[in-house]
Design an enzyme around this catalytic site. Structure first.
Site, PDB file in Angstrom:
ATOM      1  N   CYS A  65     -11.002  -2.226   2.780  1.00  0.00           N
ATOM      2  CA  CYS A  65     -11.177  -2.218   1.329  1.00  0.00           C
ATOM      3  C   CYS A  65     -12.502  -2.829   0.877  1.00  0.00           C
ATOM      4  O   CYS A  65     -13.105  -2.366  -0.101  1.00  0.00           O
ATOM      5  CB  CYS A  65     -10.008  -2.943   0.653  1.00  0.00           C
ATOM      6  SG  CYS A  65      -9.652  -4.574   1.340  1.00  0.00           S
ATOM      7  N   ARG A 103     -11.798 -15.261  -0.423  1.00  0.00           N
ATOM      8  CA  ARG A 103     -10.643 -14.877  -1.247  1.00  0.00           C
ATOM      9  C   ARG A 103     -10.661 -15.713  -2.522  1.00  0.00           C
ATOM     10  O   ARG A 103     -10.814 -16.937  -2.465  1.00  0.00           O
ATOM     11  CB  ARG A 103      -9.342 -15.133  -0.480  1.00  0.00           C
ATOM     12  CG  ARG A 103      -8.088 -14.610  -1.179  1.00  0.00           C
ATOM     13  CD  ARG A 103      -7.934 -13.127  -0.999  1.00  0.00           C
ATOM     14  NE  ARG A 103      -7.642 -12.754   0.387  1.00  0.00           N
ATOM     15  CZ  ARG A 103      -7.732 -11.516   0.844  1.00  0.00           C
ATOM     16  NH1 ARG A 103      -8.122 -10.536   0.043  1.00  0.00           N
ATOM     17  NH2 ARG A 103      -7.457 -11.250   2.104  1.00  0.00           N
ATOM     18  N   HIS A 155     -12.208  -6.063  -5.700  1.00  0.00           N
ATOM     19  CA  HIS A 155     -13.118  -6.834  -4.856  1.00  0.00           C
ATOM     20  C   HIS A 155     -14.522  -6.774  -5.452  1.00  0.00           C
ATOM     21  O   HIS A 155     -15.105  -5.697  -5.604  1.00  0.00           O
ATOM     22  CB  HIS A 155     -13.145  -6.269  -3.439  1.00  0.00           C
ATOM     23  CG  HIS A 155     -11.908  -6.539  -2.639  1.00  0.00           C
ATOM     24  ND1 HIS A 155     -10.879  -7.341  -3.084  1.00  0.00           N
ATOM     25  CD2 HIS A 155     -11.536  -6.107  -1.406  1.00  0.00           C
ATOM     26  CE1 HIS A 155      -9.930  -7.389  -2.156  1.00  0.00           C
ATOM     27  NE2 HIS A 155     -10.304  -6.650  -1.138  1.00  0.00           N
ATOM     28  N   GLN A 169     -12.909 -11.509  -2.878  1.00  0.00           N
ATOM     29  CA  GLN A 169     -11.837 -10.547  -2.700  1.00  0.00           C
ATOM     30  C   GLN A 169     -10.534 -10.990  -3.369  1.00  0.00           C
ATOM     31  O   GLN A 169     -10.114 -12.150  -3.277  1.00  0.00           O
ATOM     32  CB  GLN A 169     -11.600 -10.289  -1.209  1.00  0.00           C
ATOM     33  CG  GLN A 169     -12.821  -9.676  -0.542  1.00  0.00           C
ATOM     34  CD  GLN A 169     -12.616  -9.368   0.930  1.00  0.00           C
ATOM     35  OE1 GLN A 169     -13.545  -9.546   1.723  1.00  0.00           O
ATOM     36  NE2 GLN A 169     -11.446  -8.902   1.321  1.00  0.00           N
ATOM     37  N   VAL A 202       0.833  -1.197   0.000  1.00  0.00           N
ATOM     38  CA  VAL A 202       0.000   0.000   0.000  1.00  0.00           C
ATOM     39  C   VAL A 202       0.870   1.250   0.000  1.00  0.00           C
ATOM     40  O   VAL A 202       0.535   2.252  -0.640  1.00  0.00           O
ATOM     41  CB  VAL A 202      -0.978  -0.013   1.193  1.00  0.00           C
ATOM     42  CG1 VAL A 202      -1.770   1.293   1.265  1.00  0.00           C
ATOM     43  CG2 VAL A 202      -1.935  -1.192   1.080  1.00  0.00           C
ATOM     44  N   LYS A 206     -15.417  -6.452  10.135  1.00  0.00           N
ATOM     45  CA  LYS A 206     -15.144  -5.091   9.680  1.00  0.00           C
ATOM     46  C   LYS A 206     -16.279  -4.567   8.811  1.00  0.00           C
ATOM     47  O   LYS A 206     -16.719  -3.420   8.960  1.00  0.00           O
ATOM     48  CB  LYS A 206     -13.820  -5.051   8.910  1.00  0.00           C
ATOM     49  CG  LYS A 206     -12.598  -5.320   9.767  1.00  0.00           C
ATOM     50  CD  LYS A 206     -11.327  -5.398   8.915  1.00  0.00           C
ATOM     51  CE  LYS A 206     -10.127  -5.793   9.764  1.00  0.00           C
ATOM     52  NZ  LYS A 206      -8.902  -5.976   8.945  1.00  0.00           N
ATOM     53  N   ASN A 227      -9.368  -2.628  -4.945  1.00  0.00           N
ATOM     54  CA  ASN A 227      -9.127  -2.709  -3.506  1.00  0.00           C
ATOM     55  C   ASN A 227      -7.873  -2.010  -3.022  1.00  0.00           C
ATOM     56  O   ASN A 227      -7.811  -1.557  -1.869  1.00  0.00           O
ATOM     57  CB  ASN A 227      -9.089  -4.173  -3.067  1.00  0.00           C
ATOM     58  CG  ASN A 227      -8.066  -4.994  -3.835  1.00  0.00           C
ATOM     59  OD1 ASN A 227      -8.216  -5.174  -5.049  1.00  0.00           O
ATOM     60  ND2 ASN A 227      -7.042  -5.492  -3.169  1.00  0.00           N
ATOM     61  N   THR A 228      -6.833  -1.864  -3.855  1.00  0.00           N
ATOM     62  CA  THR A 228      -5.640  -1.184  -3.371  1.00  0.00           C
ATOM     63  C   THR A 228      -5.611   0.293  -3.750  1.00  0.00           C
ATOM     64  O   THR A 228      -4.779   1.045  -3.241  1.00  0.00           O
ATOM     65  CB  THR A 228      -4.339  -1.862  -3.860  1.00  0.00           C
ATOM     66  OG1 THR A 228      -4.249  -1.762  -5.287  1.00  0.00           O
ATOM     67  CG2 THR A 228      -4.285  -3.311  -3.430  1.00  0.00           C
ATOM     68  N   SER A 253      -4.487  -9.412  -3.792  1.00  0.00           N
ATOM     69  CA  SER A 253      -3.679  -8.271  -3.382  1.00  0.00           C
ATOM     70  C   SER A 253      -4.135  -7.692  -2.061  1.00  0.00           C
ATOM     71  O   SER A 253      -3.371  -7.024  -1.366  1.00  0.00           O
ATOM     72  CB  SER A 253      -3.688  -7.186  -4.454  1.00  0.00           C
ATOM     73  OG  SER A 253      -5.001  -6.746  -4.728  1.00  0.00           O
ATOM     74  N   GLY A 254      -5.378  -7.964  -1.677  1.00  0.00           N
ATOM     75  CA  GLY A 254      -5.875  -7.490  -0.392  1.00  0.00           C
ATOM     76  C   GLY A 254      -5.181  -8.115   0.787  1.00  0.00           C
ATOM     77  O   GLY A 254      -5.238  -7.586   1.898  1.00  0.00           O
TER      78      GLY A 254
END
Length: 344
Positions: free
Chosen positions: A150, A235, A242, A176, A14, A205, A322-323, A179-180
């Site tokens: 994310c 995942r 995502h 997802q 990140v 979350k 997501n990133t 990369s998450g």
């Protein structure tokens, strides 16, 4: 006015995304990069295993990395972006705030603290004023703002667009990208020809952060939304993006066309990193798709499609990168909001 900024945890995945976004940003000047003690004293090129598709920015490559300590960062840096692991951020971020730094953080620590704004600017920009409460209660000259997880960022804007219909219950199943989990988070032996039907702590979350984001702030107290959210997180072997399947029950009748119009017309915000439209609505039942749609709005847009009415309310799919939207880009957008609202 150009704001001098730094990145805490600059060598991670990140952190690298943050540098990609901040280096060309006309309002921000990269002035500090921090990492672990083992990286301190090295040039960024030496310290970071650069894995982004674009080349490492030439004016960043030879910058000397410092320790992640308030005493090691120049005091003329106005704003810090944090991509620290939450275990590190829990100790380090408050120290920077006590030292007078304003921190826009992607780390998960303190997202649910009652005096810490958890912000998606297009959804709840007014929550940033919780910083007045935070500074009074903690005695900080600095400040701490968080962006959500994310996967939470992916579906909450679509819920905000439907709020006028009285959202009551939401079920969401996430698909997802790897990369998450970070570059070393999921091995190829785990994910190739497979799907992982559990991501530790992720469902909680979505279920809690969404209610805080959709809550109301009266200038003193933040009340969470009473929507009931149930999440299942998976995942899958995509690199970025995502994808989420969402079912929404509302207090008043909501049909497909009303939902599509509400999302398509949901407003952006006048900040550089906020895309217009914020939500890209597809008529096709097989869109959005990660490979095709994750880069919409330079990776900052949310997309939605596959709308249909079901016995469990409105059903649709949504997607975000997501990133970018889900991590680095969200922190940068919050930084722009902090500048706009005079918190530096």
């Amino acid at each position: 006015m150009v704001v001098r900024v730094g990145v805490l945890g600059a060598t991670g995945a990140v952190g690298q995304r943050l540098i990609e976004l901040l280096d060309p940003h006309p309002e921000f000047e990269l002035a500090a990069l921090t990492a672990s003690e083992s990286s301190a004293g090295k040039t960024y090129r030496e310290a970071a295993k650069w894995r982004a598709e674009s080349p490492i920015p030439a004016d960043v490559a030879d910058v000397t990395v410092t320790e992640t300590d308030p005493g090691a960062v120049a005091n003329d840096v106005d704003l810090l972006f944090s991509s620290l692991p939450s275990s590190v951020g829990a100790a380090v971020e408050p120290a920077f705030c006590e030292a007078g730094y304003v921190v826009s953080s992607n780390s998960s620590n303190e997202r649910m603290a009652p005096d810490v704004p958890l912000v998606i600017p297009e959804v709840n920009a007014e929550h940033v004023d919780l910083l007045e409460v935070q500074r009074d209660e903690r005695g900080w000259d600095g400040a701490l703002v968080k962006n959500p997880n994310c996967s939470t960022i992916t579906f909450v804007p679509t819920l905000a667009a439907l709020e006028a219909f009285g959202i009551e219950r939401v079920h969401v199943a996430t698909l997802q990208a790897v990369s998450g989990a970070g570059y070393d988070g999921v091995t190829s032996m785990e994910i190739i020809d497979n799907a992982l039907p559990h991501i530790g702590g992720e469902a909680e979350k979505l279920e809690t952060e969404s209610r805080k984001l959709l809550g109301t702030f009266d200038g003193a107290t933040l009340d969470h939304h009473d929507v009931e959210v149930a999440a299942s997180c998976n995942r899958i072997p995509t690199l970025d993006g995502h994808l989420e399947n969402v079912w929404v029950e509302t207090a008043t009748d909501l049909d497909v066309e009303q939902a599509k119009t509400a999302m398509a017309e949901y407003p952006s915000i006048g900040l550089r990193s906020s895309p217009d439209p914020l939500i890209e609505v597809f008529d096709e039942p097989d869109r959005p798709q990660p490979r095709l749609d994750r880069d919409l709005g330079d990776g900052m847009a949310v997309s939605a499609g596959g709308f249909r009415e079901s016995r469990f309310g409105l059903q649709y799919n949504c997607l975000a990168h997501n990133t970018i939207r889900g991590a680095a880009g969200a922190s940068v957008l919050n930084g722009e909001l902090l500048v706009e609202n005079g918190y530096l």
